[in-house]
Design an enzyme around this catalytic site. Structure first.
Site: not given
Ligand code: DX5
Ligand code: ZN
Length: 216
Positions: A136, A7, A34, A36, A174, A65, A32, A67
């Site tokens: 998650m 990620s 993320d 948000m 994840d 991903h 990956h 969110m």
């Molecule tokens: C959290 C993200 C994850 C996050 C994982 O909302 O979806 O992908 O970056 O990070 P680690 O592996 O550090 O928990």
């Molecule tokens: Zn993620």
């Protein structure tokens, strides 16, 4: 071998080119990413221009991903920015089936993510339409959180559901994935490991990626 998807949220944004080079040379399978929006989750990360730039630095698949609320509004834009796989949250989609079809019609792999409180059983009628389910294993919004142990039970349940339906769907985990719990996660039935801090927080990220791939 596990599919490993580092990620980028945990990467050093001031050294992104070097981070991409490292991932390109590593055994990592997917990037990956993320996204948000500060509404679906209490945090804002990065978005379309960031992904578009990053696309130039690798040919490895982009596992995006989302969110975000109303992901259907942005599916086409993420395709244009370079997403190969687009995962939307069950909790963010009123018309999940329609959203999944939209993603597939844009020629991307479709994923559905569930939060820690969302039961796996709610996926029964969407499973045959998706390429990937993302469970998650922390509450979404932040990297560096602790893995929630109840996730193991959810993985086993999902694995059984997929098997009983005769399907071939990735199970991606994840949040809070470490070298200590990777084997247990794979053993429970997952085949994709997302890892942020475990990879980028290490002095030897390539070695960590290689170790994660060997988890069994
Ligand atoms: C959290 C993200 C994850 C996050 C994982 O909302 O979806 O992908 O970056 O990070 P680690 O592996 O550090 O928990
Ligand atoms: Zn993620």
């Amino acid at each position: 071998m596990a599919i490993v998807a580092p990620s980028l949220l945990a990467s050093n944004f001031l050294q992104l080119e070097a981070e991409c080079k490292m991932l390109n040379e590593s055994e990592a399978d997917w990037f990956h990413l993320d996204v948000m929006d500060g509404r679906f989750v209490p945090n804002i990360s990065f978005g379309l221009p960031f992904i578009e730039q990053l696309r130039k630095a690798t040919t490895k698949p982009f596992d995006v991903h989302l969110m975000i609320e109303e992901p259907e509004k942005y599916a086409e834009a993420f395709k244009k920015a370079g997403a190969d796989q687009l995962t939307v949250h069950y909790e963010a989609c009123r018309h999940l089936h329609r959203n999944v079809q939209q993603i597939k019609s844009l020629d991307m792999k479709a994923g559905v993510a569930i939060n820690p409180h969302t039961p796996v059983s709610l996926l029964a009628d969407i499973l045959c339409d998706v390429d990937l389910i993302l469970i998650m294993s922390v509450d979404p919004g932040f990297g560096g959180q602790q893995f929630i142990p109840h996730t193991y039970q959810k993985i086993r349940e999902l694995k059984k559901l997929i098997h009983d339906c005769g399907l071939n769907v990735h199970i991606e985990i994840d949040g809070g994935v470490t070298l200590d719990n990777a084997s247990a996660i794979i053993h429970a039935g997952a085949n994709v490991l997302v890892a942020g801090n475990t990879v980028f927080g290490s002095p030897d990220p390539k070695k960590v990626i290689s170790q994660l791939k060997k988890a069994q």
